[in-house]
Design a protein around this motif. Sequence first.
Motif, PDB file in Angstrom:
ATOM      1  N   HIS A 153       0.814  -1.321  -0.181  1.00 22.04           N
ATOM      2  CA  HIS A 153      -0.053   0.025   0.161  1.00 22.04           C
ATOM      3  C   HIS A 153       0.818   1.349  -0.057  1.00 22.04           C
ATOM      4  CE1 HIS A 153      -2.869   3.069   1.860  1.00 22.04           C
ATOM      5  NE2 HIS A 153      -3.336   2.546   0.939  1.00 22.04           N
TER       6      HIS A 153
ATOM      7  N   THR B 192       0.918   4.349  -2.679  1.00 20.02           N
ATOM      8  CA  THR B 192       0.636   5.724  -2.145  1.00 20.02           C
ATOM      9  C   THR B 192       1.941   6.487  -2.631  1.00 20.02           C
ATOM     10  OG1 THR B 192      -0.269   4.809  -0.179  1.00 20.02           O
ATOM     11  CG2 THR B 192       0.232   7.257  -0.145  1.00 20.02           C
ATOM     12  N   SER B 193       3.086   6.065  -2.784  1.00 20.23           N
ATOM     13  CA  SER B 193       4.256   6.774  -2.943  1.00 20.23           C
ATOM     14  C   SER B 193       4.170   7.061  -4.639  1.00 20.23           C
ATOM     15  CB  SER B 193       5.518   6.052  -2.817  1.00 20.23           C
ATOM     16  OG  SER B 193       6.510   6.645  -3.125  1.00 20.23           O
ATOM     17  N   LEU B 194       3.676   5.931  -5.309  1.00 20.22           N
ATOM     18  CA  LEU B 194       3.877   6.185  -6.436  1.00 20.22           C
ATOM     19  C   LEU B 194       2.672   7.198  -7.102  1.00 20.22           C
ATOM     20  CD1 LEU B 194       4.962   4.921  -8.970  1.00 20.22           C
ATOM     21  CD2 LEU B 194       3.038   3.278  -9.114  1.00 20.22           C
TER      22      LEU B 194
END
Lengths: 99, 418
Positions: free
Chosen positions: B306, B310-312
């Motif tokens: 996850h 999110t970072s992506l």
Amino acid sequence: MDRVTDLASKKAAVIFTKSSCCMCHSIKALFYELGASPAIHEVDQDPDMEWALRRLGCNPAIPAVFIGGKYVGSARDVISLHVDGSLKQKLIEARAIWF
Amino acid sequence: MGSKSFKVAGKVYTSVADSMPSFIANSNGAEGNTGQSSRVSNVGPHEQSIGFRGGAYNSTSLINQTMHPDLQFSSYEKMLQGQNISQPNQVSNSDTSTEDPDDKIQSFDVDPSNPFMASGSNDKQKDKFPEQKTQRRLAQNREAARKSRLRKKAYVQQLENSRLKLTQLEQEVQRARKQGVVISNTGDQSQPNSGNGSLAFVAEYSRWLEEQSKHTSELRAAVTSHKSDSELRSLVENATTHFNDIFRLKKIAAKADVFHIIYGMWTSPAERCFLWIGGFRSSELLKLLVSHLEPLTEQQLASIDHLQQTSLQAEEALSQGMDALQQSLADTLARDAPVVPPGSSGMANYMGQMAMAMGKLGSLENFLRQADHLREKTLQQLHTILTTRQSARALLAINDYFSRLRALSTLWLARPQE
């Protein structure tokens, strides 16, 4: 100042931007990626609005993100909240998104 | 511009102007050899004596003086009298010939303590002006001119030596580079201003790398010797704090030279392959780490997955903003400028265009800040998902990865080239 709070409470997610601000573009993109459709208010032609945002403590004034009528922060804050999952949580609570 | 004042004054000043063209050129820097030199120097004390050069009539007595048609050669001499102090600084700027006998007047400009204000009394003095004083003054001026010529010669010699030295140094750097020494290319000739900020950062970065390897060794020793969690925890905290130091350093350096940082000029070539807004992609790093962190619980795996997503998402958003910035900058500069009649609103448009473009470049710093903020936050979030021991191993794995990239870069630079 009232105009700001008024606009901010009209929709679950509200972002005050400037057309010349590319960071605003990023924040908008993030919201769209999350499935939200925030209300966007451009304050290019409205120095009063920008001043009002500053008075409310928005620093930097642009972009100013409101969720559920409450000021959530600027770009930096939004990224922090996004990474730890709070952003999505707030959006769900404010019914800006459903999952 | 200079000739205007002369018309007001009457013919004497016109002739004065004609007779000392090089003086004006001297005082003005390399502005050309006629009384027409229109660029009024922006140095303060000079302004008072600029009456001859156009425009700046700060001295009211000068104005009075110029109104008097009977003030002839005496006022010229008064000028010399007032400026008898030789001005060593003045002449080193001169690019024009100093062999000109008019050089005797080179000391004209820079005496703020004795401006034309004093020449109000000129009227009374013109009758009692002795010959010897003039001669002495002329001799002094000649002497000063000679000294200035010698100084100029010495200065030029110094410049030549420096130039030679510079060429030598450049050759040395080239040789060293060929031998695999990684020398950061901070000597970008087209941007002399960026040199200092970038050099400082390069030095700080190498220091950071050294300290980083110290923390890494400590951590590695602690992990392999199976130290207790509490001991590990403080080591992990220290290592994390140090790792985050680089973001602070980059932020400071970006104020001086955002391009140097954001386009990874400070990184090794192999690292630069993977560059994203001035550094690594957290999403990529997380992908790499998973295999090193086994065994992970289901919960942990899901959380890391996850976090990677999110970072992506955030990386995507920032990338889109950067694209918008690029597009907007291109649009601003490509906008049709109207045909520019000199000095008209066309120039104003151009300047406006430039000002807007400058603003856009300024926002690069913010993008770098947010990208680094994302990196820092992502790693911080990772540590909340992992146990202390896993965090330690994660830090080691990250460090190993970047070390290998740097080693690869060194090999690459040292490779034999035909």
